[in-house]
Design a protein around this motif. Structure first.
Motif, PDB file in Angstrom:
ATOM      1  N   TYR A 281       0.839  -1.203   0.000  1.00 10.90           N
ATOM      2  CA  TYR A 281       0.000   0.000   0.000  1.00 10.90           C
ATOM      3  C   TYR A 281       0.874   1.254   0.000  1.00 10.90           C
ATOM      4  N   TYR A 282       1.864   1.303   0.864  1.00 13.06           N
ATOM      5  CA  TYR A 282       2.730   2.480   0.960  1.00 13.06           C
ATOM      6  C   TYR A 282       3.641   2.592  -0.263  1.00 13.06           C
ATOM      7  N   LEU A 283       4.046   1.437  -0.832  1.00 12.86           N
ATOM      8  CA  LEU A 283       4.910   1.467  -2.010  1.00 12.86           C
ATOM      9  C   LEU A 283       4.185   2.009  -3.238  1.00 12.86           C
ATOM     10  N   PHE A 284       2.916   1.642  -3.377  1.00 11.66           N
ATOM     11  CA  PHE A 284       2.175   1.982  -4.584  1.00 11.66           C
ATOM     12  C   PHE A 284       1.273   3.197  -4.440  1.00 11.66           C
ATOM     13  N   LEU A 285       1.172   3.754  -3.237  1.00 12.46           N
ATOM     14  CA  LEU A 285       0.320   4.926  -3.051  1.00 12.46           C
ATOM     15  C   LEU A 285       0.752   6.110  -3.920  1.00 12.46           C
ATOM     16  N   PRO A 286       2.062   6.381  -4.085  1.00  7.99           N
ATOM     17  CA  PRO A 286       2.458   7.516  -4.939  1.00  7.99           C
ATOM     18  C   PRO A 286       1.926   7.413  -6.368  1.00  7.99           C
ATOM     19  N   LYS A 287       1.960   6.214  -6.943  1.00  8.17           N
ATOM     20  CA  LYS A 287       1.500   6.087  -8.331  1.00  8.17           C
ATOM     21  C   LYS A 287      -0.017   6.225  -8.447  1.00  8.17           C
ATOM     22  N   GLN A 288      -0.734   5.968  -7.331  1.00 12.89           N
ATOM     23  CA  GLN A 288      -2.186   6.071  -7.364  1.00 12.89           C
ATOM     24  C   GLN A 288      -2.654   7.475  -7.722  1.00 12.89           C
ATOM     25  N   LEU A 289      -1.822   8.478  -7.431  1.00 14.05           N
ATOM     26  CA  LEU A 289      -2.237   9.855  -7.666  1.00 14.05           C
ATOM     27  C   LEU A 289      -2.608  10.092  -9.121  1.00 14.05           C
ATOM     28  N   ILE A 290      -1.794   9.576 -10.046  1.00 16.92           N
ATOM     29  CA  ILE A 290      -2.047   9.872 -11.468  1.00 16.92           C
ATOM     30  C   ILE A 290      -2.392   8.620 -12.270  1.00 16.92           C
ATOM     31  N   ASN A 291      -2.518   7.490 -11.617  1.00 18.98           N
ATOM     32  CA  ASN A 291      -2.832   6.264 -12.349  1.00 18.98           C
ATOM     33  C   ASN A 291      -4.327   6.193 -12.601  1.00 18.98           C
ATOM     34  N   GLY A 292      -4.791   7.017 -13.508  1.00 21.16           N
ATOM     35  CA  GLY A 292      -6.220   7.090 -13.788  1.00 21.16           C
ATOM     36  C   GLY A 292      -6.772   5.868 -14.461  1.00 21.16           C
ATOM     37  N   ASP A 293      -5.882   4.990 -14.961  1.00 23.67           N
ATOM     38  CA  ASP A 293      -6.343   3.746 -15.568  1.00 23.67           C
ATOM     39  C   ASP A 293      -6.698   2.712 -14.515  1.00 23.67           C
ATOM     40  N   GLN A 294      -6.307   2.965 -13.284  1.00 24.11           N
ATOM     41  CA  GLN A 294      -6.428   1.958 -12.229  1.00 24.11           C
ATOM     42  C   GLN A 294      -7.819   1.981 -11.614  1.00 24.11           C
ATOM     43  N   THR A 296      -8.682  -1.097  -9.732  1.00 24.25           N
ATOM     44  CA  THR A 296      -8.561  -2.045  -8.632  1.00 24.25           C
ATOM     45  C   THR A 296      -7.975  -1.294  -7.448  1.00 24.25           C
ATOM     46  N   PHE A 297      -8.829  -0.878  -6.540  1.00 24.13           N
ATOM     47  CA  PHE A 297      -8.427   0.045  -5.490  1.00 24.13           C
ATOM     48  C   PHE A 297      -7.705  -0.659  -4.355  1.00 24.13           C
ATOM     49  N   MET A 298      -6.790   0.067  -3.736  1.00 22.06           N
ATOM     50  CA  MET A 298      -6.170  -0.397  -2.499  1.00 22.06           C
ATOM     51  C   MET A 298      -6.919   0.270  -1.352  1.00 22.06           C
ATOM     52  N   PHE A 299      -7.758  -0.494  -0.678  1.00 24.37           N
ATOM     53  CA  PHE A 299      -8.529   0.046   0.446  1.00 24.37           C
ATOM     54  C   PHE A 299      -9.315   1.300   0.020  1.00 24.37           C
ATOM     55  N   TRP A 300      -9.801   1.297  -1.215  1.00 17.14           N
ATOM     56  CA  TRP A 300     -10.553   2.415  -1.809  1.00 17.14           C
ATOM     57  C   TRP A 300      -9.710   3.691  -1.918  1.00 17.14           C
ATOM     58  N   SER A 301      -8.398   3.577  -1.879  1.00 13.51           N
ATOM     59  CA  SER A 301      -7.547   4.755  -2.127  1.00 13.51           C
ATOM     60  C   SER A 301      -7.396   4.893  -3.633  1.00 13.51           C
ATOM     61  N   ALA A 302      -8.437   5.365  -4.258  1.00 16.74           N
ATOM     62  CA  ALA A 302      -8.524   5.352  -5.714  1.00 16.74           C
ATOM     63  C   ALA A 302      -7.661   6.437  -6.356  1.00 16.74           C
ATOM     64  N   LEU A 303      -7.935   7.700  -6.000  1.00 14.30           N
ATOM     65  CA  LEU A 303      -7.242   8.858  -6.582  1.00 14.30           C
ATOM     66  C   LEU A 303      -7.342   8.785  -8.101  1.00 14.30           C
ATOM     67  N   GLY A 304      -6.249   8.462  -8.809  1.00 14.43           N
ATOM     68  CA  GLY A 304      -6.323   8.271 -10.253  1.00 14.43           C
ATOM     69  C   GLY A 304      -6.720   9.520 -11.011  1.00 14.43           C
ATOM     70  N   LEU A 305      -6.019  10.636 -10.753  1.00 14.23           N
ATOM     71  CA  LEU A 305      -6.331  11.902 -11.416  1.00 14.23           C
ATOM     72  C   LEU A 305      -5.502  12.056 -12.683  1.00 14.23           C
ATOM     73  N   VAL A 306      -5.819  13.089 -13.465  1.00 20.31           N
ATOM     74  CA  VAL A 306      -4.981  13.393 -14.627  1.00 20.31           C
ATOM     75  C   VAL A 306      -3.612  13.831 -14.133  1.00 20.31           C
ATOM     76  N   SER A 307      -2.604  13.644 -14.962  1.00 18.28           N
ATOM     77  CA  SER A 307      -1.214  13.756 -14.517  1.00 18.28           C
ATOM     78  C   SER A 307      -0.818  15.149 -14.052  1.00 18.28           C
ATOM     79  N   ILE A 308      -1.447  16.172 -14.608  1.00 20.51           N
ATOM     80  CA  ILE A 308      -1.077  17.529 -14.230  1.00 20.51           C
ATOM     81  C   ILE A 308      -1.385  17.819 -12.763  1.00 20.51           C
ATOM     82  N   ALA A 309      -2.192  16.959 -12.138  1.00 21.93           N
ATOM     83  CA  ALA A 309      -2.522  17.150 -10.722  1.00 21.93           C
ATOM     84  C   ALA A 309      -1.262  17.119  -9.863  1.00 21.93           C
ATOM     85  N   PHE A 310      -0.306  16.249 -10.220  1.00 17.97           N
ATOM     86  CA  PHE A 310       0.939  16.209  -9.441  1.00 17.97           C
ATOM     87  C   PHE A 310       1.674  17.538  -9.531  1.00 17.97           C
TER      88      PHE A 310
END
Length: 971
Positions: A281-294, A296-310
């Motif tokens: 969860y902690y390893l992959f949480l950073p990529k969740q921010l812009i991984n809008g294709d994802q 399959t949620f980790m504990f519903w930590s979906a995020l998945g915004l467009v890349s400019i959000a970072f």
């Protein structure tokens, strides 16, 4: 950044948004249409949202046509029977968009559902445009923010899987604006109406939104209004809005709160026992921010915004003093994402589900708006900070890709680089219409994310949706059309076999379309007593959302629930695991699949195995209500094993301890010979005899036989004819090996497999391979499964992972039904644990006798059924003659909403057999009437009436004061 309530003409903005939404909707939903799929998920939407929308539509139309007729708040078609007000109040009553279904004919229900989904999505983005219009943003800036707010992993998933969650994205901006109005000394009435909508929409989401709104209030006052706010006036207005909205919404809130307190949800494990999340969860949480294709949620930590959000977030933290509210909000959100207890707190003190992240999309979208607004004024220093941060982030993403092999990160990285390059170009060389370029990149990024999720050959989410016409086909062929003509006026229930799929395309629990009374049900709120009954009898299929399912195909339980018919697919799992007393009654036209499940070299057509849907029938189904004169004391009952408790349902009745006096004058039930204990021995294919107290499982290919030596005797085997075989685990404890131990045992296994001359074990590669596998799967963890198989089928006791959220349960015991054996019980069973580790258990193998004694008890029960049973709205009645005092019991789930009269006189309602409605009857002929009312509804309506009067008086007073002040000012 200040709110402004000056009136502005935003018609052009809304027009531009509408055009843009058409493009987004084409990407979000168009691919489903092109590939022949629908917007109906094969799980929750199939089981809950679509059929409940259809049922509620019928209720509303019925009320509109007959407004004086009382509404029916008890349904016999939802599992064993349930309060429909409680179900509808969670899913549909407060959902304003659900009422659009009234505009469609019943035949177009699925079309209505899908149109509502699209309309709901449109209003998500439209609400953001309205919200952002309170700031001095340019139109294209607002449109960019709207895309960010509307197209993200959370909403891409929720729009198909949990569509009513989308309404929170509409409500939260409205709540913030109206709260801001109060802080600026404006009227409290808009906030009151916003709170009211929030409360009636859904109590669970109101809980999340309420906490989020309170956090916003605290942070906004602390960062902006700390020295200027008129605290007395503001608190008075806030109190007025909160109290008034709660009073008016009480007609929904009071019954809902009572339902929650009396549901299987009460007392669940906080945060599923998690103190921290798994390492992945902690390893992959950073990529969740812009991984809008994802999706399959980790504990519903979906995020998945467009890349400019970072980039926007990095920009925000170069301007923290200018934007303290956003800076603190996002920093706080990051900390909250790291702690499971936060997710559990927002999830009603239950699983660590980060659905609360719906609250952070608004500040992130606003952060993107800030970047777009100031994109042409970035200095070199800021650009280099953005570039350096992006470079570091890219390293993290590439490392994640290398470790996980996650190809879905390709497009987000491309758009991240494109966004950064465009910011450099805009500021170094200048471009005409920079807003349009950036919004175009955002739109393209969002479109790719949406298309990836919606196409069946990429994200695979579309493969989880029904194809066009499939919902109607499933509804019409729920049981292969074998249910047709069964409604003969009598009351009976039906079921299927565990894990036996009749229709493909989704796991079916609820049945709201066939008219049959299926015992299976899947709703967010389930009767707590039914849950206690299921766990007491150690039903391995029990879940908080699904208390019974197929009760593990146990004969007595099926009979007790009045299951007259079973529907079974011949080519599906456990097709031979038919409970005792059920015989083949009807079958569909056979079909032959020449490629699957056939003999290796058939030489004749008769050797081929056909596929059919089969209907089994029994004559042993218990009546819905019946009289018993034998009882089992609570003390005796508690000492019984789970199988003995099940078998005792036919021998006598037990009542709750507070009603123990109701059994006075009754005889004690005869439980002798109901259950027979068998000797057993666990032996591995390594020829080792395993201790009965546990197992140290170190090799995943090691298999076991659960041997039953007594059954080698023909005489003993004959004694157990017409019996059901159960394996009862009184306790199960599992201790996983440490990571180091796991890898060591797996290395040893590789050594054992190297039997050919010249074989070399690559220990270094294996070390990484096994370590990577365990990291990605979150092990070592508490999950495990124990599977036992016989010639009839398989049974599993499973401890879910803590990441299962709502479907998590602590498994400490369980009773496995191996099946009913008319004659030849097996001498051994296949036994297989799922994971390496140390298992400790206490178990016994028992045979549940279903022969002559059981059949006699069933005939007595059927003889003493309540006669002339009639069903009316919220009412059931019948007559019965008894020769002596006894208990009229039932398989109707107990609720305080039930009241009973005997011969016109009110009588005390009993809770029998742990979970069901019952009452004491003296000797004689009696007319019994059971009536149902929604617990708390009358009280809630009274409070709501008071609230409406209070709100009306307050509105009149407010108008008079406003008029007085206006006259005073003009004078």
């Amino acid at each position: 950044m200040n709110f402004s309530f000056e009136k502005r003409d935003h018609r052009m903005l809304y027009l531009k948004y509408t055009v843009m939404f058409a493009l987004i909707a084409l990407c979000m939903f168009g691919s489903y249409a092109i590939t022949g799929h629908t917007l109906i998920w094969n799980k929750d939407a199939l089981n809950q949202h679509v059929p409940l929308l259809g049922e509620y539509r019928k209720v509303v139309l019925g009320w509109l046509h007959h407004p004086t007729r009382p509404l029916n708040w008890w349904s016999w078609n939802m599992g064993l029977g349930t309060d429909t007000f409680q179900v509808f109040s969670y899913y549909t009553i407060g959902d304003v968009f659900a009422y659009l279904a009234l505009l469609f004919p019943a035949a177009k229900l699925t079309l209505a559902y899908q149109v509502i989904t699209v309309v709901r999505t449109y209003f998500v983005g439209l609400t953001f445009c309205w919200f952002a219009g309170h700031f001095s943003f340019r139109d294209h800036v607002i449109l960019g923010g709207a895309i960010v707010y509307m197209v993200n992993s959370y909403l891409l998933y929720a729009s198909i899987a949990q569509p009513f969650f989308m309404t929170t994205f509409i409500l939260f901006p409205i709540l913030v604006v109206q709260l801001e109005r109060v802080l600026q000394n404006g009227s409290a009435w808009p906030l009151t109406l916003a709170f009211l909508w929030m409360l009636v929409n859904n109590y669970y989401l109101a809980y999340v939104l309420g906490i989020g709104t309170f956090i916003y209030l605290v942070l906004r006052v602390a960062t902006h209004y700390r020295t200027t706010l008129s605290y007395g006036k503001a608190l008075a207005k806030l109190a007025f809005a909160a109290i008034t909205s709660i009073l008016v919404a009480a007609c929904l809130l009071v019954p809902e709160i009572m339902a929650v307190m009396n549901s299987t949800r009460a007392g669940s494990e906080f945060a599923n026992g998690l103190k921290h999340y798994p390492l992945y969860y902690y390893l992959f949480l950073p990529k969740q921010l812009i991984n809008g294709d994802q999706w399959t949620f980790m504990f519903w930590s979906a995020l998945g915004l467009v890349s400019i959000a970072f980039i926007a977030i990095v920009y925000l933290y170069t301007r923290t003093r200018e934007f303290p509210l956003l800076s603190i909000s996002l920093a706080l959100a990051l900390v909250m994402l790291l702690i499971p207890a936060v997710g559990a707190f927002f999830n009603g003190m239950m699983a660590a589900s980060n659905r609360w992240t719906l609250l952070i999309y608004l500040p992130i979208a606003m952060t993107v708006c800030l970047l777009l607004q100031n994109a042409t004024r970035l200095d070199r220093h800021t650009l280099w900070i953005l570039t350096s941060a992006t470079g570091i982030y890219l390293v993290v993403l590439v490392a994640t890709y290398i470790f996980q092999n996650d190809t879905t990160m390709f497009m987000p990285i491309i758009f991240l680089i494109m966004s950064l390059l465009m910011l450099w170009i805009i500021n170094l060389h200048g471009t005409p219409h920079p807003d349009r370029w950036l919004v175009t990149i955002i739109l393209a990024n969002a479109a790719c994310n949406a298309l990836y999720v919606g196409t069946p050959y990429n994200g695979n989410f579309a493969n989880s949706t029904l194809v066009r016409g499939q919902y109607q086909s499933i509804a019409e062929n729920r049981y292969g059309s074998l249910e047709k003509g069964l409604n003969d006026g009598s009351f009976f229930r039906v079921s299927t076999i565990s894990n036996n799929q009749i229709t493909s395309g989704g796991l079916l629990d609820n049945d709201l379309t066939s008219g049959m009374h299926n015992i299976d049900s899947y709703y967010s709120l389930q009767n707590k007593y039914l849950g206690q009954f299921s766990t007491s009898l150690q039903n391995t299929q029990y879940q908080a959302n699904v208390p019974l399912r197929q009760v593990d195909d146990r004969t007595v339980l099926n009979n007790f629930f009045g299951v007259k018919y079973l529907f079974v697919q011949s080519n599906s799992e456990n097709a031979n695991k038919i409970p005792g007393g059920y015989f083949l009654d009807a079958t569909t036209e056979p079909k032959i699949n020449y490629d699957v499940g056939q003999p290796t070299n058939p030489t004749d057509q008769t050797q081929l195995v056909p596929t059919t849907t089969n209907r089994y029938r029994t004559n042993n189904a218990f009546p819905l209500l019946y009289w018993q004169d034998s009882y089992i004391s609570q003390k005796t009952y508690q000492k019984l094993s789970p199988t003995a408790k099940e078998r005792a349902l036919a021998s006598g009745v037990t009542v709750s301890s507070k009603n123990s006096g109701a059994t006075n004058g009754m005889k004690t039930a005869n439980l002798k010979g109901n259950v027979i204990k068998l000797k057993s021995q666990l032996v591995s294919n390594r020829l080792n005899k395993i201790k009965s107290t546990g197992l140290k499982y170190t090799d995943s290919l090691e298999t076991y036989q659960l041997q039953l030596p007594q059954l080698t005797s023909k005489a003993f085997k004959k004694q157990l004819k017409d019996s059901e075989l159960h394996v009862e685990f009184a306790s199960i404890k599992y201790q996983p090996f440490s990571m180091k131990q796991q890898i060591a045992y797996e290395q040893k296994h590789e050594e054992q497999q190297s039997t050919n001359p010249g074989d070399i074990v690559n220990y270094r590669f294996n070390q990484y391979k096994f370590w990577r596998y365990h990291i990605l799967n979150g092990s070592p963890d508490m999950s495990f499964a124990i599977k036992i198989s016989s010639r009839l089928g398989s049974e599993t006791i499973e401890q879910p992972k803590q990441s299962k959220l709502s479907f998590f349960k602590l498994v400490k015991n369980g009773t496995m039904n191996i099946g009913y054996f008319a004659k030849g019980m097996p001498t051994s069973l296949t036994f297989k644990p799922s994971k390496l580790g140390t298992y400790q258990w206490q178990y016994q193998v028992v045979a549940e006798k279903l022969g002559t004694k059981y059949n006699q008890e069933v005939r007595q029960i059927q003889k003493h059924a309540l006669k002339n049973v009639k069903f009316k709205r919220n009412q059931l009645s019948g007559t019965i003659s008894t020769s002596r005092v006894g208990i009229l019991t039932s398989s109707i789930p107990y609720s305080t909403g039930w009241t009973a009269t005997v011969d016109g006189k009110k009588t005390t309602l009993l809770r029998t057999n742990q979970a069901f409605v019952g009452l004491r009857l003296p000797a004689g002929t009696h007319r019994v009437v059971l009536r149902y009312h929604v617990p708390g509804l009358a009280l809630g309506c009274k409070i709501s009436l008071f609230g409406l009067i209070w709100m009306l008086l307050a509105a009149v007073a407010s108008w008079l004061i406003k008029r007085h002040n206006a006259n005073k000012a003009s004078a």
